[in-house]
Structures are given as structure tokens and as C-alpha cells.
Design a protein around this motif. Structure first.
Motif, PDB file in Angstrom:
ATOM      1  N   GLU A 220      46.070  22.627  13.726  1.00  0.00           N
ATOM      2  CA  GLU A 220      46.780  23.179  12.564  1.00  0.00           C
ATOM      3  C   GLU A 220      48.233  22.720  12.556  1.00  0.00           C
ATOM      4  OE1 GLU A 220      45.028  27.469  11.506  1.00  0.00           O
ATOM      5  OE2 GLU A 220      45.625  27.284  13.617  1.00  0.00           O
ATOM      6  N   LEU A 221      48.868  22.753  13.723  1.00  0.00           N
ATOM      7  CA  LEU A 221      50.244  22.267  13.811  1.00  0.00           C
ATOM      8  C   LEU A 221      50.309  20.788  13.453  1.00  0.00           C
ATOM      9  CD1 LEU A 221      51.504  24.017  17.059  1.00  0.00           C
ATOM     10  CD2 LEU A 221      52.400  24.321  14.748  1.00  0.00           C
ATOM     11  N   ARG A 222      49.360  20.035  13.964  1.00  0.00           N
ATOM     12  CA  ARG A 222      49.301  18.589  13.693  1.00  0.00           C
ATOM     13  C   ARG A 222      49.206  18.329  12.189  1.00  0.00           C
ATOM     14  NH1 ARG A 222      50.134  13.956  13.676  1.00  0.00           N
ATOM     15  NH2 ARG A 222      48.987  12.263  14.591  1.00  0.00           N
ATOM     16  N   ASN A 223      48.427  19.127  11.482  1.00  0.00           N
ATOM     17  CA  ASN A 223      48.287  18.967  10.027  1.00  0.00           C
ATOM     18  C   ASN A 223      49.573  19.287   9.278  1.00  0.00           C
ATOM     19  OD1 ASN A 223      45.621  18.168  10.248  1.00  0.00           O
ATOM     20  ND2 ASN A 223      44.817  20.234   9.961  1.00  0.00           N
ATOM     21  N   HIS A 224      50.361  20.212   9.810  1.00  0.00           N
ATOM     22  CA  HIS A 224      51.637  20.571   9.174  1.00  0.00           C
ATOM     23  C   HIS A 224      52.740  19.553   9.462  1.00  0.00           C
ATOM     24  CE1 HIS A 224      50.621  24.442   7.486  1.00  0.00           C
ATOM     25  NE2 HIS A 224      50.070  24.809   8.624  1.00  0.00           N
TER      26      HIS A 224
END
Length: 124
Positions: A49-53
Motif C-alpha cells: 500500500e505504501l509502495r502504491n502511494h
């Protein structure tokens, strides 16, 4: 309010700093640390999720920044499961949440700059 001037250096975790600004920037400085803290401020997130943000960050850089934030006590890393694939969730610690007022100020300033000198765009 010149607390930092009480001595020549500030010592935290065996590291010496010439001023309190230097200390703070060591904890949250760089291109991605404050952005990571911003995305964790309201909710826990998995690595993906962090990677997507953060589409502009490399896997290596994100991993290193998360590790540094964890070592400095700003975020907590919780691992679920005993064998791969593991579920890893990141969240702010109480110390990390103490940075939220600074994030609010940075966010407000960034919004002001975008409004006055730039524009908001939906895609590149």
C-alpha cells in the motif's frame, strides 16, 4: 525559546548534533521519510500500500527509509505469519504521531505553494 543553545551539542542515542534542527532533520530528512509518515498518519498500511502511494520511490529506497524510521522509533513494523508470504504492517508509534502537527504545517504550506505558484493535475 533558545533551548538548543544550552550547550555546544545535543546527544541522542550516542549521536552528537550541533543543533536541534540537525537532530530533527536526521530523523525525518530526505525525500521520502516525511511522505511515508504522512501516508501512515491516519491508518496502518502494508508495504504494498505504501509502495502504491509512492510511485517514484524504488523498492530499495522504500525499504531503507522504513528501516531507518523504525530504528528511530517513528514507526512500528508488525509481522503476521511465520512463513512466506508474510503480512507486514507499518504504523506510527506515539513518537511518530508527535510529528503530525509538523506534517500539518508542511501540508498547509505545500497546498499554499501549489495554489499560488502551480496547479493540481490528475495525471501526467
Amino acid at each position: 525559546m533558545a533551548i538548543e543553545c544550552q550547550s555546544d551539542y545535543i546527544k541522542v542515542n550516542d549521536k552528537l548534533y550541533p543543533c536541534t534542527v540537525s537532530l530533527a532533520m536526521d530523523l525525518i530528512g530526505g525525500k521520502w521519510k516525511a511522505v511515508i509518515l504522512y501516508h501512515l498518519r491516519d491508518t496502518r498500511k502494508r508495504y504494498s500500500e505504501l509502495r502504491n502511494h509512492l510511485p517514484g520511490v524504488t523498492e530499495r529506497t522504500l525499504s531503507l527509509q522504513l528501516k531507518q524510521l523504525e530504528e528511530d522509533g517513528l514507526i512500528a513494523r508488525q509481522v503476521y505469519g511465520k512463513k512466506p508470504p508474510l503480512k507486514v504492517v507499518y504504523s506510527l508509534t506515539e513518537f511518530g504521531r508527535s510529528f503530525n502537527p509538523v506534517l500539518d504545517a508542511i501540508l498547509g504550506w505545500g497546498n499554499q505553494i501549489a495554489t499560488e505558484k502551480g496547479e493540481f493535475v490528475n495525471s501526467l
